[in-house]
Motif scaffolding. Structure first.
Motif, mmCIF file in Angstrom:
data_model
loop_
_atom_site.group_PDB
_atom_site.id
_atom_site.type_symbol
_atom_site.label_atom_id
_atom_site.label_comp_id
_atom_site.label_asym_id
_atom_site.label_seq_id
_atom_site.Cartn_x
_atom_site.Cartn_y
_atom_site.Cartn_z
ATOM 1 N N ASP A 152 0.844 -1.184 0.000
ATOM 2 C CA ASP A 152 0.000 0.000 0.000
ATOM 3 C C ASP A 152 0.881 1.235 0.000
ATOM 4 O O ASP A 152 1.976 1.231 0.584
ATOM 5 C CB ASP A 152 -0.903 0.010 1.244
ATOM 6 C CG ASP A 152 -2.253 -0.666 0.981
ATOM 7 O OD1 ASP A 152 -2.455 -1.134 -0.142
ATOM 8 O OD2 ASP A 152 -3.076 -0.715 1.909
ATOM 9 N N ARG A 153 0.395 2.297 -0.617
ATOM 10 C CA ARG A 153 1.208 3.504 -0.730
ATOM 11 C C ARG A 153 1.532 4.103 0.639
ATOM 12 O O ARG A 153 2.642 4.581 0.875
ATOM 13 C CB ARG A 153 0.484 4.532 -1.590
ATOM 14 C CG ARG A 153 1.304 5.776 -1.874
ATOM 15 C CD ARG A 153 0.664 6.608 -2.961
ATOM 16 N NE ARG A 153 1.450 7.789 -3.258
ATOM 17 C CZ ARG A 153 1.234 8.579 -4.315
ATOM 18 N NH1 ARG A 153 0.277 8.287 -5.160
ATOM 19 N NH2 ARG A 153 1.992 9.645 -4.520
ATOM 20 N N ALA A 163 -0.167 -5.121 -0.202
ATOM 21 C CA ALA A 163 -0.870 -4.462 -1.297
ATOM 22 C C ALA A 163 -2.330 -4.888 -1.309
ATOM 23 O O ALA A 163 -2.656 -6.062 -1.073
ATOM 24 C CB ALA A 163 -0.216 -4.831 -2.628
ATOM 25 N N ARG A 164 -3.215 -3.949 -1.572
ATOM 26 C CA ARG A 164 -4.649 -4.229 -1.666
ATOM 27 C C ARG A 164 -5.017 -4.547 -3.106
ATOM 28 O O ARG A 164 -4.579 -3.869 -4.037
ATOM 29 C CB ARG A 164 -5.450 -3.031 -1.173
ATOM 30 C CG ARG A 164 -5.211 -2.728 0.308
ATOM 31 C CD ARG A 164 -5.955 -3.709 1.187
ATOM 32 N NE ARG A 164 -5.455 -3.664 2.572
ATOM 33 C CZ ARG A 164 -5.972 -4.359 3.568
ATOM 34 N NH1 ARG A 164 -6.978 -5.184 3.327
ATOM 35 N NH2 ARG A 164 -5.475 -4.287 4.772
ATOM 36 N N ASP A 169 -10.311 -5.035 -3.259
ATOM 37 C CA ASP A 169 -9.839 -4.233 -2.122
ATOM 38 C C ASP A 169 -9.450 -5.081 -0.927
ATOM 39 O O ASP A 169 -9.386 -4.612 0.204
ATOM 40 C CB ASP A 169 -10.898 -3.207 -1.699
ATOM 41 C CG ASP A 169 -10.276 -2.055 -0.920
ATOM 42 O OD1 ASP A 169 -9.151 -1.662 -1.268
ATOM 43 O OD2 ASP A 169 -10.906 -1.558 0.034
ATOM 44 N N TYR A 248 0.260 2.548 -5.237
ATOM 45 C CA TYR A 248 1.031 1.514 -4.557
ATOM 46 C C TYR A 248 2.423 2.061 -4.266
ATOM 47 O O TYR A 248 2.812 3.118 -4.758
ATOM 48 C CB TYR A 248 1.174 0.254 -5.419
ATOM 49 C CG TYR A 248 -0.104 -0.508 -5.655
ATOM 50 C CD1 TYR A 248 -0.714 -1.211 -4.618
ATOM 51 C CD2 TYR A 248 -0.684 -0.552 -6.921
ATOM 52 C CE1 TYR A 248 -1.894 -1.920 -4.846
ATOM 53 C CE2 TYR A 248 -1.851 -1.258 -7.155
ATOM 54 C CZ TYR A 248 -2.461 -1.938 -6.115
ATOM 55 O OH TYR A 248 -3.606 -2.631 -6.326
#
Length: 448
Positions: A152-153, A163-164, A169, A248
């Protein structure tokens, strides 16, 4: 105007015609830790540089630490007046940057081929190794494979988050190597591949790797080792940029999770003569064995290159498909040096030890020096893992020990250059000490 300048001017003008909205171009080069530094030039000034105008940057940019600071290394940085050094444009590398909000170009620059090359510039180190091999009639063909993680960012309490999935989601919980993960993350992965191709990089196979949010993208084989390393460096830059565009964070950090596999830089290398014959396959593959022996003997002294920071050393902790000793084997991913099954024309060595955050120019240079010295020494290697699962040569797993081993090795100094080894080892030593110069919460929890 000489032929090189004429070609560069034509390259810049063709770029301006194709991308008329681009106003600036980033002129970039890789420093010792593997970060790009450089300057952003107006496109009009770039054409003047292409025509022969001077291009200079501080010499000591190459010596920056991981966090961008300068260390005192001999007379560099603080006793040399911080001099400029000439750079030149690398032909064929002016490409569009499509991950920024505004149109932008980028182009590689180097000190190689100037009146005063920087002997510790990573790209220059590789250039000198390749020139020496060519003088001996040895021509490498090279392909890089790079693993990386998507996060995730936004970090949470300073820690990366899985990460989604862009479709559901949900956190990435697919089984390792699961093909559906490629579909779930296809928008960002497809953009990474297309962007890399826009940089001139021949991207090939995409794999969903063992860790959550971990992927690998392979490159085509090149008979130009310098260009192959350029591809690896540029791919890291573009991949990070594309990930940010898709919300991301892409990271080539060698060991972001203790409980999951680390990310490696796998380098396939074969060696040919001027007639195109595979040197490793001659005489019943005896040169292959000699090359393996040379690589294994040199490997323990190259650890600051293959594992260039504290975190990269963590990756070498016995997790799946990561060697903890210098070893080799046929079709064996637990070995540092894997010999993939192939015909005689394509016989090659896959070097699997380096972390994904290592400097690709230096990794390839160190591998080639090992192969070179092995061919010249003509010694037999230790037993492959296929015959003895305990076969292997110990290598240092702590940075200061690794630096001492590298700095004192005469053959490595001869192969990579005395001044480079001195500068690189001192940079790594001081970088490591700077990293340790912090008292974190765990230390207070244990010892307060």
């Amino acid at each position: 105007m000489d032929a090189v300048c004429s070609d560069l001017v034509a390259e810049v003008r063709a770029f301006r015609q194709r991308f008329p909205d681009v106003r600036y171009v980033d002129l970039i080069s890789l420093d010792i830790p593997g970060h790009f530094y450089g300057k952003r030039y107006p496109i009009e000034m770039l054409e003047k540089v292409a025509a022969g105008s001077a291009l200079k940057l501080p010499q000591n940019c190459v010596l920056l630490g991981t966090q961008g600071g300068l260390f005192k290394i001999g007379d560099y940085c603080f006793n040399d007046g911080d001099p400029d050094a000439p750079r030149r444009l690398v032909p064929g590398t002016l490409k569009i940057v499509n991950w920024e909000k505004q149109p932008l170009g980028q182009m590689l620059i180097t000190s190689d081929g100037t009146e005063k090359p920087i002997v510790f510039e990573p790209r220059e180190v590789l250039v000198q190794v390749l020139k020496r091999l060519a003088g001996k009639g040895i021509f490498p063909v090279v392909a890089f494979e790079l693993e990386f993680y998507l996060f995730d960012r936004q970090l949470r309490d300073g820690l990366p988050q899985f990460a989604r999935d862009s479709l559901t989601d949900d956190a990435d919980d697919q089984p390792n190597m699961h093909i559906e993960r490629l579909s779930r993350f296809s928008p960002v992965l497809d953009d990474m591949v297309e962007t890399a191709r826009a940089q001139g990089i021949d991207t090939t196979v995409i794999t969903a790797e063992l860790g959550p949010g971990q992927f690998e993208i392979n490159f085509g084989h090149l008979d130009d080792g310098l260009r192959a390393a350029d591809w690896a460096a540029l791919f890291c830059r573009s991949t990070r940029g594309v990930a940010m565009k898709h919300n991301y964070r892409a990271s080539f950090m060698a060991k972001p999770y203790l409980q999951h596999p680390g990310s490696g830089m796998h380098v396939h290398v074969s060696l040919y003569d001027e007639a195109g014959n595979n040197l490793l396959a001659a005489n019943g593959q005896q040169p292959l064995r000699h090359a393996v022996a040379g690589c294994l003997e040199l490997l323990p002294h190259c650890m600051p290159i293959f594992a260039p920071n504290h975190n990269a050393m963590r990756r070498l902790s016995g997790t799946v498909n990561v060697a903890t000793r210098a070893s080799w084997g046929f079709e064996d991913r637990d070995a540092c040096l894997r010999v993939p099954e192939s015909d005689a024309k394509n016989l090659r060595i896959e070097h699997r030890l380096a972390g994904a955050d290592a400097n690709p120019y230096l990794v390839l240079a160190a591998i080639l020096v090992g192969l070179e010295q092995g061919l010249e020494a003509g010694r037999e290697p230790i037993a492959p893992l296929n015959e003895d699962r305990n076969s292997g040569i110990d290598f240092p797993l702590e940075m200061l020990e690794a630096v001492r081993s590298m700095q004192s090795h005469e053959q490595l100094r001869e192969g990579l250059g005395d001044e480079f080894v001195n500068v690189y080892c001192e940079n790594k030593r001081q970088d490591h000490l700077a990293f340790l110069n912090d008292i974190n919460a765990r230390e207070y929890r244990w010892y307060l």
